[in-house]
Scaffold this active site. Structure first.
Site, PDB file in Angstrom:
ATOM      1  N   GLU A  48       0.833  -1.204   0.000  1.00 54.08           N
ATOM      2  CA  GLU A  48       0.000   0.000   0.000  1.00 54.08           C
ATOM      3  C   GLU A  48       0.867   1.255   0.000  1.00 54.08           C
ATOM      4  OE1 GLU A  48      -3.310   2.096   2.953  1.00 54.08           O
ATOM      5  OE2 GLU A  48      -2.834  -0.029   3.157  1.00 54.08           O
ATOM      6  N   ASP A  52       0.948   3.787  -3.229  1.00 55.92           N
ATOM      7  CA  ASP A  52       0.605   5.202  -3.130  1.00 55.92           C
ATOM      8  C   ASP A  52       1.550   6.035  -3.988  1.00 55.92           C
ATOM      9  OD1 ASP A  52      -0.765   7.502  -1.900  1.00 55.92           O
ATOM     10  OD2 ASP A  52       1.136   7.822  -0.873  1.00 55.92           O
ATOM     11  N   GLU A 124      -4.420   0.647  -3.752  1.00 55.04           N
ATOM     12  CA  GLU A 124      -3.022   1.091  -3.798  1.00 55.04           C
ATOM     13  C   GLU A 124      -2.069  -0.102  -3.802  1.00 55.04           C
ATOM     14  OE1 GLU A 124      -3.503   5.392  -1.496  1.00 55.04           O
ATOM     15  OE2 GLU A 124      -2.943   3.612  -0.358  1.00 55.04           O
TER      16      GLU A 124
END
Length: 232
Positions: A48, A52, A124
């Site tokens: 994640e 991002d 993400e």
């Protein structure tokens, strides 16, 4: 094939990519709530974090190509809208990622598969997994496909802050200002998860999670507004 395995296969068909590294896909779809008893080898928090950054690069690149004459000040709010938690969660719902996720029994029972924070984090993580499994070109193709419908919304600019909107709504109803309280903090120091309660006098409180106190407060404010039919 069980229900979740079928959902994972459907997700791969939807994004047009079969993962060579099956463990990488499984990791991207495993939420931190899954305990050791579920034979967890890891979760998607690090993916994640990487995703991002991958998402930010792809979104910035796509906006620069679409608006070659735009200045940074014009592109920034569009970028923020494209990579926002709300947008990522909406994209995850559109890709029907929820049924493919691995959650703890308790998280699943309380509707975790439809929680913005969990869905957005999974979106993400998926972008990071695609980048690692097939490179930037693959990640770019999937991004442009899954986020295709979000560019028009991003062009409308940055939405109102949910906490501001809730404050204004409460005042319009003759109520005191909303109050926020942190009810729980879990997870490692580098990736904490906060649970926040928002209360407006005369209404049942609402709880929401976020990777920071501010993010959780915004999520709670947004959820309360939506529950009361006063969404921003």
């Amino acid at each position: 094939m069980d229900r979740r395995a079928a959902a994972v296969a459907d997700l791969e068909r939807r994004i047009g990519h079969t993962f060579a590294d099956r463990k990488l896909l499984e990791l991207a779809l495993t939420h931190a709530s899954v305990g050791d008893g579920a034979k967890k080898a890891g979760d998607n928090e690090v993916l994640e974090f990487i995703g991002d950054r991958v998402l930010g690069l792809l979104a910035a690149e796509a906006l620069a190509e679409r608006f070659p004459k735009a200045k940074e000040g014009e592109l920034a709010p569009r970028l923020n809208a494209l990579v926002s938690r709300e947008t990522c969660a909406r994209v995850a719902r559109g890709a029907e990622m929820g049924p493919a996720l691995r959650l703890s029994a308790s998280s699943s029972k309380i509707g975790g598969r439809e929680t913005d924070s969990i869905l957005a984090g999974a979106a993400e993580a998926l972008m990071a997994a695609l980048y690692r499994d097939g490179g930037l070109e693959l990640a770019r193709r999937v991004f442009l496909d899954l986020w295709a419908g979000e560019f028009d919304l991003a062009n409308q600019g940055k939405p109102r802050d949910p906490k501001t909107a809730l404050q204004e709504w409460a005042q319009s109803q003759g109520k005191p200002l909303p109050t926020y309280a942190v009810k729980d903090r879990k997870g490692p120091d580098h990736a904490p998860m906060f649970t926040v309660q928002v209360t407006v006098v005369g209404l049942d409180p609402v709880f929401a999670e976020g990777r920071s106190r501010q993010e959780a407060e915004k999520a709670a404010a947004k959820a309360l507004l939506e529950r009361e039919g006063a969404g921003i």
